[in-house]
Design an enzyme around this catalytic site. Sequence first.
Site, PDB file in Angstrom:
ATOM      1  N   TYR B 108      11.935  37.129  13.822  1.00  0.00           N
ATOM      2  CA  TYR B 108      11.974  36.615  12.450  1.00  0.00           C
ATOM      3  C   TYR B 108      11.777  37.783  11.498  1.00  0.00           C
ATOM      4  O   TYR B 108      10.950  38.664  11.753  1.00  0.00           O
ATOM      5  CB  TYR B 108      10.841  35.598  12.259  1.00  0.00           C
ATOM      6  CG  TYR B 108      10.653  35.121  10.833  1.00  0.00           C
ATOM      7  CD1 TYR B 108      11.216  33.921  10.405  1.00  0.00           C
ATOM      8  CD2 TYR B 108       9.912  35.866   9.916  1.00  0.00           C
ATOM      9  CE1 TYR B 108      11.040  33.483   9.101  1.00  0.00           C
ATOM     10  CE2 TYR B 108       9.741  35.434   8.607  1.00  0.00           C
ATOM     11  CZ  TYR B 108      10.304  34.240   8.198  1.00  0.00           C
ATOM     12  OH  TYR B 108      10.142  33.805   6.914  1.00  0.00           O
ATOM     13  N   GLU B 196      15.692  35.535   4.109  1.00  0.00           N
ATOM     14  CA  GLU B 196      15.051  35.186   5.380  1.00  0.00           C
ATOM     15  C   GLU B 196      16.082  35.137   6.504  1.00  0.00           C
ATOM     16  O   GLU B 196      17.139  34.527   6.360  1.00  0.00           O
ATOM     17  CB  GLU B 196      14.378  33.820   5.249  1.00  0.00           C
ATOM     18  CG  GLU B 196      13.578  33.400   6.474  1.00  0.00           C
ATOM     19  CD  GLU B 196      12.988  32.000   6.319  1.00  0.00           C
ATOM     20  OE1 GLU B 196      13.756  31.041   6.113  1.00  0.00           O
ATOM     21  OE2 GLU B 196      11.756  31.870   6.387  1.00  0.00           O
TER      22      GLU B 196
END
Lengths: 294, 392
Positions: B108, B196
């Site tokens: 991530y 993101e």
Amino acid sequence: MSILVDRNTRVLVQGITGREGSFQTRRCIEYGTKVVAGVTPGRGGEELDGVPIFDTVREAVANTGANCSLIFVPAPFAADAILEAAYAEIPLIVCITEGIPALDMVRVRRYLRDSGIRLIGPNCPGVITPGQARVGIMPGDVFTPGMVGVISRSGTLVYEAVAQLTALGIGQSTCVGVGGDPVIGTTPLDAMRLFAQDPDTKAVVFIGEIGGTFEQEVAEFIGKGLHKPVIAFVAGATAPPGRRMGHAGAIIVGEAGTAQAKKRALAQAGAVVVDSPAQIGLTTRRVLQERGII
Amino acid sequence: MKVHEFQAKELLQKYGVPVPRGQVAESPEEVEAIARQLGRPVVVKAQIHAGGRGKAGGIRLASTPEEAREAAGQILGRRLVTHQTGPEGKLVRRLLVEEALQVQQELYVAVILDNAQAMPLIMVSDAGGIDIEEVAATSPERIHRLVVDPAIGFQPFMGRYLASKLGLRGETVKEAVQAMAGLYRLFVEKDCSLVEVNPWVITTDGRLLAADAKVNFDDNALFRHPDVAALRDPAEEDPLEVEAQSLGISNYVRLSGNIGCVVNGAGLAMATMDAIKMAGGEPANFLDIGTVNNVERVVNSFRILTSDERVKAILINIFGGMARVDVIAEGIVRAFKELEVRVPVVVRLAGTNLAEGERILSQSGLPIIRAGDLGEAAFKAVAAAQGERTPS
């Protein structure tokens, strides 16, 4: 008797000839604020109701000794205006402008960090010390001098809370609208620290809202032993997550940003939390009576 | 402002962040053609502005072009209901067709604004593929953060630090640092509020790819990014919200209750919603009319609320500071003249130029329910929405 501004504050208005700038400048003067100068590039030498206008902030400061700047410059140019005031070493800058890009404010905050210059706002109603100085856009007649400090992320909620206090005969020492953006110059915690040190502020009404963690910062400070009662309201209990509620800072991202989490943190730290915005005044009176302050 | 995954990935690519090979399509035929061109198994991904697509059946794996076409036929034109869409769901109009990845590891990475420090923050985790909120709650030690001082911007050492926290080795370190530099540059240059990548995939053949991407933009900065503003997809937004935008009311969010609100200031608007809830009602919307003193905007607010069939009562709550109450009062009177206002209207006015505003409303003779303070206004609005009469 107050924080940030008083009857000796010498105010300079950036954007004084604009529609809101000129309207609000007149209101500040009517209230008794010492407005000593205005700045509008290209209009130096003119006057607004006897207030001399300069082309640059530096010139205005050199000629009038202004020690506070009130900014009404439109959003695309507002960060530049704040930096101009900071470069001229004005110790207190109040920026009313709404809609400044967040990353512009990141750069401004970085520049101000070690400068000793205090910025209030942006996207705020300003600061008022009732009976002395109104450096902002609040409706002056709602306020009355007294001993309760008010901190709010929202402008109109300051008026709402103060109107309730005033109607009950509870005056205010100073009211600070810190602004509804995610990046602001003076946080609620900074304002709370100032009130903690002000001998004439006996209690503080704090109005928070969803988004960010400013309320938790204030809660931590209260929990460490603030010896003044705090009455708190957090707006946005009914707001859905992920949607921006007007203010760029008012968006719930994660549990910490919810009104529930903020209220819990404040209550656990010892603040008296009000659930209904219509009860801020009455609750404050009750707390002041219980503590023997009034 | 939000954009679609395929738009986010186009931006990532421009900033040198590798993404899976793929293309966007609007029909099963196109999907099949793209799958054939990619020449390997593909994923077919519904393009809507909401997370949770996988669980809702909006992401499908297909091993042949024919399967891809079939999957597309099942997803296109369907309303996808996820935990972020609300019960009405979102209509799928486009699909992203990408090479299916052989996943070795899911990571991530995100760039956000850290409000407390007022600086951009890069956040990474080796627990990719799950909601980061969930990781933060269950295993916060697996999230690593680094603030980027805007005075120097992103530096390679910052990327190396985060890569080492992720336990990356060899060439992947270099690729990760380069990708983080690109994400940071995108964040700053396009005034993003969020960039993101989740999951950020290491494939079995050692490539590091942004398998899913989300990019949100700062609405306040759109004025200087016409290219970004052009990415807006009005079809993803509530039609009434889009209409409000076109009428100059940018701070309108539609909710599910039946009391329409017109308030000045975002904080007071939220507090008014809260007061309605405390009085036993449900707000139909958030609407901050702002501080621009413009009669037309008041009329337009009425236009939006009266065209919302859910609205059974309207509550106007104005505390004038920069906004002048007399202008609002004039707007209310005009709205009654120009529009068919069929629901009860509760008005609470206070602040700047109150006396003039009061005079305008009284002289209008309109059937307006007056309230002196916020509590009374909320109470009367709730009663009015329930069809009860309260003395005005």
